[in-house]
Design a protein around this motif. Sequence first.
Motif, PDB file in Angstrom:
ATOM      1  N   PHE A  59       0.825  -1.241  -0.140  1.00  0.00           N
ATOM      2  CA  PHE A  59       0.279  -0.122  -0.045  1.00  0.00           C
ATOM      3  C   PHE A  59       0.988   1.286   0.137  1.00  0.00           C
ATOM      4  O   PHE A  59       1.975   1.200   0.403  1.00  0.00           O
ATOM      5  CB  PHE A  59      -0.882  -0.059   1.193  1.00  0.00           C
ATOM      6  CG  PHE A  59      -0.313  -0.324   2.388  1.00  0.00           C
ATOM      7  CD1 PHE A  59       0.160   0.741   3.409  1.00  0.00           C
ATOM      8  CD2 PHE A  59      -0.312  -1.559   3.020  1.00  0.00           C
ATOM      9  CE1 PHE A  59       0.808   0.476   4.497  1.00  0.00           C
ATOM     10  CE2 PHE A  59       0.333  -1.878   4.277  1.00  0.00           C
ATOM     11  CZ  PHE A  59       0.845  -0.801   4.928  1.00  0.00           C
ATOM     12  N   GLY A  60       0.367   2.364  -0.301  1.00  0.00           N
ATOM     13  CA  GLY A  60       1.028   3.507  -0.400  1.00  0.00           C
ATOM     14  C   GLY A  60       1.406   4.240   0.997  1.00  0.00           C
ATOM     15  O   GLY A  60       1.163   3.397   2.193  1.00  0.00           O
ATOM     16  N   LYS A  61       2.620   4.769   1.034  1.00  0.00           N
ATOM     17  CA  LYS A  61       3.153   5.605   2.124  1.00  0.00           C
ATOM     18  C   LYS A  61       2.275   6.188   3.267  1.00  0.00           C
ATOM     19  O   LYS A  61       2.348   5.965   4.288  1.00  0.00           O
ATOM     20  CB  LYS A  61       4.416   6.329   1.569  1.00  0.00           C
ATOM     21  CG  LYS A  61       5.168   6.863   3.070  1.00  0.00           C
ATOM     22  CD  LYS A  61       6.215   7.498   2.402  1.00  0.00           C
ATOM     23  CE  LYS A  61       7.713   6.818   2.612  1.00  0.00           C
ATOM     24  NZ  LYS A  61       8.902   7.494   2.136  1.00  0.00           N
ATOM     25  N   TRP A  62       1.278   6.897   2.608  1.00  0.00           N
ATOM     26  CA  TRP A  62       0.529   7.754   3.425  1.00  0.00           C
ATOM     27  C   TRP A  62      -1.115   7.103   3.603  1.00  0.00           C
ATOM     28  O   TRP A  62      -2.065   7.724   3.761  1.00  0.00           O
ATOM     29  CB  TRP A  62       0.360   9.139   3.097  1.00  0.00           C
ATOM     30  CG  TRP A  62       1.828   9.835   3.004  1.00  0.00           C
ATOM     31  CD1 TRP A  62       2.554   9.879   2.054  1.00  0.00           C
ATOM     32  CD2 TRP A  62       2.663   9.922   4.165  1.00  0.00           C
ATOM     33  NE1 TRP A  62       3.585  10.506   2.219  1.00  0.00           N
ATOM     34  CE2 TRP A  62       3.880  10.314   3.551  1.00  0.00           C
ATOM     35  CE3 TRP A  62       2.529   9.710   5.360  1.00  0.00           C
ATOM     36  CZ2 TRP A  62       5.078  10.817   4.242  1.00  0.00           C
ATOM     37  CZ3 TRP A  62       3.797  10.408   6.235  1.00  0.00           C
ATOM     38  CH2 TRP A  62       4.754  10.693   5.608  1.00  0.00           C
ATOM     39  N   SER A  63      -1.114   5.986   3.178  1.00  0.00           N
ATOM     40  CA  SER A  63      -2.432   5.267   3.095  1.00  0.00           C
ATOM     41  C   SER A  63      -2.960   4.934   4.463  1.00  0.00           C
ATOM     42  O   SER A  63      -2.206   4.464   5.172  1.00  0.00           O
ATOM     43  CB  SER A  63      -2.424   3.961   2.132  1.00  0.00           C
ATOM     44  OG  SER A  63      -2.137   4.526   0.850  1.00  0.00           O
ATOM     45  N   GLY A  64      -4.410   4.952   4.506  1.00  0.00           N
ATOM     46  CA  GLY A  64      -5.079   4.321   5.631  1.00  0.00           C
ATOM     47  C   GLY A  64      -4.867   5.365   6.732  1.00  0.00           C
ATOM     48  O   GLY A  64      -4.253   6.270   6.982  1.00  0.00           O
ATOM     49  N   THR A  65      -5.759   4.903   7.924  1.00  0.00           N
ATOM     50  CA  THR A  65      -5.918   5.695   9.087  1.00  0.00           C
ATOM     51  C   THR A  65      -5.216   4.790  10.252  1.00  0.00           C
ATOM     52  O   THR A  65      -5.893   3.626  10.467  1.00  0.00           O
ATOM     53  CB  THR A  65      -7.082   5.984   9.556  1.00  0.00           C
ATOM     54  OG1 THR A  65      -7.796   6.863   8.510  1.00  0.00           O
ATOM     55  CG2 THR A  65      -7.262   6.892  10.934  1.00  0.00           C
ATOM     56  N   GLU A  66      -4.220   5.140  11.165  1.00  0.00           N
ATOM     57  CA  GLU A  66      -3.738   4.141  12.105  1.00  0.00           C
ATOM     58  C   GLU A  66      -4.492   4.452  13.310  1.00  0.00           C
ATOM     59  O   GLU A  66      -5.024   5.318  13.901  1.00  0.00           O
ATOM     60  CB  GLU A  66      -2.559   4.877  12.749  1.00  0.00           C
ATOM     61  CG  GLU A  66      -1.317   4.798  11.657  1.00  0.00           C
ATOM     62  CD  GLU A  66       0.270   5.090  11.963  1.00  0.00           C
ATOM     63  OE1 GLU A  66       0.188   5.830  13.106  1.00  0.00           O
ATOM     64  OE2 GLU A  66       1.021   4.896  11.285  1.00  0.00           O
ATOM     65  N   ILE A  67      -4.997   3.157  13.844  1.00  0.00           N
ATOM     66  CA  ILE A  67      -5.743   3.032  15.204  1.00  0.00           C
ATOM     67  C   ILE A  67      -5.028   2.123  16.078  1.00  0.00           C
ATOM     68  O   ILE A  67      -4.015   1.266  15.558  1.00  0.00           O
ATOM     69  CB  ILE A  67      -7.212   2.399  14.805  1.00  0.00           C
ATOM     70  CG1 ILE A  67      -7.160   1.096  14.155  1.00  0.00           C
ATOM     71  CG2 ILE A  67      -8.063   3.481  13.772  1.00  0.00           C
ATOM     72  CD1 ILE A  67      -8.578   0.304  13.992  1.00  0.00           C
ATOM     73  N   LYS A  68      -5.561   1.777  17.330  1.00  0.00           N
ATOM     74  CA  LYS A  68      -4.966   0.900  18.303  1.00  0.00           C
ATOM     75  C   LYS A  68      -6.137   0.093  18.654  1.00  0.00           C
ATOM     76  O   LYS A  68      -7.200   0.773  19.058  1.00  0.00           O
ATOM     77  CB  LYS A  68      -4.379   1.566  19.539  1.00  0.00           C
ATOM     78  CG  LYS A  68      -3.010   1.874  19.432  1.00  0.00           C
ATOM     79  CD  LYS A  68      -2.331   2.251  20.714  1.00  0.00           C
ATOM     80  CE  LYS A  68      -0.967   2.200  20.546  1.00  0.00           C
ATOM     81  NZ  LYS A  68      -0.211   2.713  21.682  1.00  0.00           N
ATOM     82  N   ILE A  69      -5.986  -1.196  18.472  1.00  0.00           N
ATOM     83  CA  ILE A  69      -6.874  -2.137  19.095  1.00  0.00           C
ATOM     84  C   ILE A  69      -6.105  -3.276  19.790  1.00  0.00           C
ATOM     85  O   ILE A  69      -5.145  -3.967  19.582  1.00  0.00           O
ATOM     86  CB  ILE A  69      -7.736  -3.028  18.000  1.00  0.00           C
ATOM     87  CG1 ILE A  69      -8.453  -1.911  16.766  1.00  0.00           C
ATOM     88  CG2 ILE A  69      -8.654  -4.016  18.295  1.00  0.00           C
ATOM     89  CD1 ILE A  69      -9.184  -2.473  15.726  1.00  0.00           C
ATOM     90  N   ASN A  70      -6.790  -3.370  21.164  1.00  0.00           N
ATOM     91  CA  ASN A  70      -6.063  -4.186  22.164  1.00  0.00           C
ATOM     92  C   ASN A  70      -4.396  -3.919  22.080  1.00  0.00           C
ATOM     93  O   ASN A  70      -3.669  -4.717  22.122  1.00  0.00           O
ATOM     94  CB  ASN A  70      -6.391  -5.713  21.678  1.00  0.00           C
ATOM     95  CG  ASN A  70      -7.695  -6.024  21.718  1.00  0.00           C
ATOM     96  OD1 ASN A  70      -8.405  -5.263  22.331  1.00  0.00           O
ATOM     97  ND2 ASN A  70      -8.105  -6.941  20.936  1.00  0.00           N
ATOM     98  N   GLY A  71      -3.942  -2.685  22.271  1.00  0.00           N
ATOM     99  CA  GLY A  71      -2.910  -2.312  22.481  1.00  0.00           C
ATOM    100  C   GLY A  71      -1.923  -2.574  20.940  1.00  0.00           C
ATOM    101  O   GLY A  71      -0.601  -2.167  20.986  1.00  0.00           O
ATOM    102  N   GLU A  72      -2.460  -3.046  19.987  1.00  0.00           N
ATOM    103  CA  GLU A  72      -1.743  -3.121  18.664  1.00  0.00           C
ATOM    104  C   GLU A  72      -2.129  -1.887  17.771  1.00  0.00           C
ATOM    105  O   GLU A  72      -3.244  -1.693  17.553  1.00  0.00           O
ATOM    106  CB  GLU A  72      -2.048  -4.565  18.384  1.00  0.00           C
ATOM    107  CG  GLU A  72      -1.508  -4.913  16.885  1.00  0.00           C
ATOM    108  CD  GLU A  72      -1.535  -6.345  16.503  1.00  0.00           C
ATOM    109  OE1 GLU A  72      -0.860  -6.845  15.682  1.00  0.00           O
ATOM    110  OE2 GLU A  72      -2.716  -6.878  16.729  1.00  0.00           O
ATOM    111  N   GLU A  73      -1.118  -1.506  17.022  1.00  0.00           N
ATOM    112  CA  GLU A  73      -1.126  -0.609  16.114  1.00  0.00           C
ATOM    113  C   GLU A  73      -1.531  -1.304  14.660  1.00  0.00           C
ATOM    114  O   GLU A  73      -0.985  -1.964  14.189  1.00  0.00           O
ATOM    115  CB  GLU A  73       0.174   0.329  15.819  1.00  0.00           C
ATOM    116  CG  GLU A  73       0.187   1.433  17.062  1.00  0.00           C
ATOM    117  CD  GLU A  73       1.296   2.236  16.923  1.00  0.00           C
ATOM    118  OE1 GLU A  73       1.535   2.567  15.677  1.00  0.00           O
ATOM    119  OE2 GLU A  73       1.777   2.837  17.809  1.00  0.00           O
ATOM    120  N   LEU A  74      -2.864  -0.650  14.393  1.00  0.00           N
ATOM    121  CA  LEU A  74      -3.247  -1.243  12.973  1.00  0.00           C
ATOM    122  C   LEU A  74      -3.665  -0.229  12.170  1.00  0.00           C
ATOM    123  O   LEU A  74      -3.805   0.999  12.393  1.00  0.00           O
ATOM    124  CB  LEU A  74      -4.467  -2.244  13.183  1.00  0.00           C
ATOM    125  CG  LEU A  74      -4.346  -3.367  14.183  1.00  0.00           C
ATOM    126  CD1 LEU A  74      -5.656  -4.078  14.479  1.00  0.00           C
ATOM    127  CD2 LEU A  74      -3.218  -4.521  13.544  1.00  0.00           C
TER     128      LEU A  74
END
Length: 104
Positions: free
Chosen positions: A67-82
């Motif tokens: 995927f692209g370098k700036w693609s997506g939105t970072e979130i944390k679920i159960n302490g894991e960055e996704l």
Amino acid sequence: MTFRPLHDRILVRRVESEEKTSGGIIIPDTAKEKPQEGEVLAVGPGTRNEAGQIQPLELKAGDRILFGKWSGTEIKINGEELLIMKESDVMGIVEAQTIERKAA
């Protein structure tokens, strides 16, 4: 906690990049770029077409993607960055090639 993406969105875990260059130089954490490769954890049901029917996504859980370098939105679920991103942000699927060795 479980997470199920909606519409044409996917949930991705970044795949860790190599800590050494091909020449054997160790790359410090401050100089590393975030990897642009990931593993799909979950996919949404798809988008609706003009006829109102759901068009399923091509991706499925377990696929390795680029995927692209700036693609997506970072979130944390159960302490894991996704990452959550749309399927259209994905550049391609990385397919593992099996190497067949001939017996000598």
